[in-house]
Design a protein around this motif. Structure first.
Motif, PDB file in Angstrom:
ATOM      1  N   TYR A  96       0.850  -1.237  -0.019  1.00 50.84           N
ATOM      2  CA  TYR A  96       0.123   0.004   0.067  1.00 50.84           C
ATOM      3  C   TYR A  96       0.744   1.351   0.084  1.00 50.84           C
ATOM      4  O   TYR A  96       0.385   2.227   0.532  1.00 50.84           O
ATOM      5  CB  TYR A  96      -1.046   0.214   1.118  1.00 50.84           C
ATOM      6  CG  TYR A  96      -1.943  -0.992   1.066  1.00 50.84           C
ATOM      7  CD1 TYR A  96      -2.999  -1.319   0.302  1.00 50.84           C
ATOM      8  CD2 TYR A  96      -1.597  -2.195   2.039  1.00 50.84           C
ATOM      9  CE1 TYR A  96      -3.903  -2.295   0.409  1.00 50.84           C
ATOM     10  CE2 TYR A  96      -2.439  -3.311   2.082  1.00 50.84           C
ATOM     11  CZ  TYR A  96      -3.672  -3.199   1.258  1.00 50.84           C
ATOM     12  OH  TYR A  96      -4.688  -4.229   1.373  1.00 50.84           O
ATOM     13  N   TYR A  99      -0.925   4.231  -1.926  1.00 54.10           N
ATOM     14  CA  TYR A  99      -2.035   4.471  -0.996  1.00 54.10           C
ATOM     15  C   TYR A  99      -1.466   5.404   0.241  1.00 54.10           C
ATOM     16  O   TYR A  99      -1.986   6.578   0.509  1.00 54.10           O
ATOM     17  CB  TYR A  99      -2.776   3.477  -0.605  1.00 54.10           C
ATOM     18  CG  TYR A  99      -4.233   3.536   0.195  1.00 54.10           C
ATOM     19  CD1 TYR A  99      -4.879   4.823   0.195  1.00 54.10           C
ATOM     20  CD2 TYR A  99      -4.701   2.663   0.847  1.00 54.10           C
ATOM     21  CE1 TYR A  99      -6.123   5.128   0.770  1.00 54.10           C
ATOM     22  CE2 TYR A  99      -5.907   2.762   1.449  1.00 54.10           C
ATOM     23  CZ  TYR A  99      -6.755   4.031   1.257  1.00 54.10           C
ATOM     24  OH  TYR A  99      -7.813   4.131   2.234  1.00 54.10           O
ATOM     25  N   ARG A 142      -2.746  -0.704   5.796  1.00 60.31           N
ATOM     26  CA  ARG A 142      -4.178  -0.402   4.979  1.00 60.31           C
ATOM     27  C   ARG A 142      -5.155   0.119   5.986  1.00 60.31           C
ATOM     28  O   ARG A 142      -5.709   1.001   5.727  1.00 60.31           O
ATOM     29  CB  ARG A 142      -4.527  -1.831   4.771  1.00 60.31           C
ATOM     30  CG  ARG A 142      -6.082  -1.855   4.020  1.00 60.31           C
ATOM     31  CD  ARG A 142      -6.591  -3.099   3.540  1.00 60.31           C
ATOM     32  NE  ARG A 142      -6.875  -3.673   5.281  1.00 60.31           N
ATOM     33  CZ  ARG A 142      -6.794  -4.947   5.672  1.00 60.31           C
ATOM     34  NH1 ARG A 142      -6.387  -5.757   4.600  1.00 60.31           N
ATOM     35  NH2 ARG A 142      -7.068  -5.296   6.806  1.00 60.31           N
ATOM     36  N   ASN A 146      -6.870   4.030   5.470  1.00 61.43           N
ATOM     37  CA  ASN A 146      -8.181   3.878   5.674  1.00 61.43           C
ATOM     38  C   ASN A 146      -8.617   5.081   6.588  1.00 61.43           C
ATOM     39  O   ASN A 146      -9.514   5.988   6.373  1.00 61.43           O
ATOM     40  CB  ASN A 146      -8.913   2.506   5.817  1.00 61.43           C
ATOM     41  CG  ASN A 146      -8.851   1.764   4.874  1.00 61.43           C
ATOM     42  OD1 ASN A 146      -8.687   2.201   3.432  1.00 61.43           O
ATOM     43  ND2 ASN A 146      -8.929   0.468   4.925  1.00 61.43           N
TER      44      ASN A 146
END
Length: 172
Positions: A96, A99, A142, A146
């Protein structure tokens, strides 16, 4: 006055033509200890150097017959530990990283920094072949991403609502 300087120049030129005689050095470097110079008390010789007369070699030092040991050579009484290299994971965990960079720059910087750190740790664990550490770091990256995205969206939506409310209050 000119004759005085002329004599000096002539004597200097004569010195340049006659250099001092060559003296051959009998011993180069530092003088070796002899009867006039003794080593300091407790002084040990360098590896490969013969000890001075009346001085003991290092404890456990074995003289080598003119050669140094190979780097992989095992000495008596030495423990050998063989380490097997670990291969990278065949199916690596997602890190990730993209992200994390997005949430770092666009959403919530503190959570984005933490997510970026765990993304990098996931990548390191993947390259070392450590599946459990890679899985845990991937999950943390992750979840932090989020959370950063949620915080960023709440702040952006809250700012938009605030601006709309303030602008409508001013017009009416």
């Amino acid at each position: 006055m000119d004759s005085q300087y002329g004599d000096e120049k002539a004597s200097m030129a004569q010195e340049k033509q006659n250099p001092p005689p060559y003296q051959e050095a009998t011993q180069m470097g530092y003088p070796q200890p002899g009867p006039a110079q003794q080593p300091y008390p407790g002084q040990q010789p360098y590896p490969g150097q013969q000890p001075y007369p009346g001085q003991q070699p290092y404890p456990g030092q074995q003289p080598y017959p003119g050669q140094q040991p190979y780097p992989g050579q095992v000495y008596p009484g030495q423990t050998v530990i063989a380490v097997q290299p670990q291969m990278p994971l065949v199916t690596p965990q997602k890190d990730y990283l993209g992200y994390s960079i997005f949430t770092l720059l666009c959403c919530c910087m503190p959570l984005g920094i933490a997510a970026l750190i765990y993304s990098i740790l996931t990548r390191d664990a993947n390259s070392r072949g450590n599946l459990t550490e890679a899985t845990e770091n991937s999950r943390l990256a992750r979840n932090l991403n989020n959370a950063a995205l949620a915080v960023g969206l709440v702040v952006i939506i809250g700012a938009i609502i605030y601006v709309v409310v303030v602008v409508t209050q001013i017009n009416y």
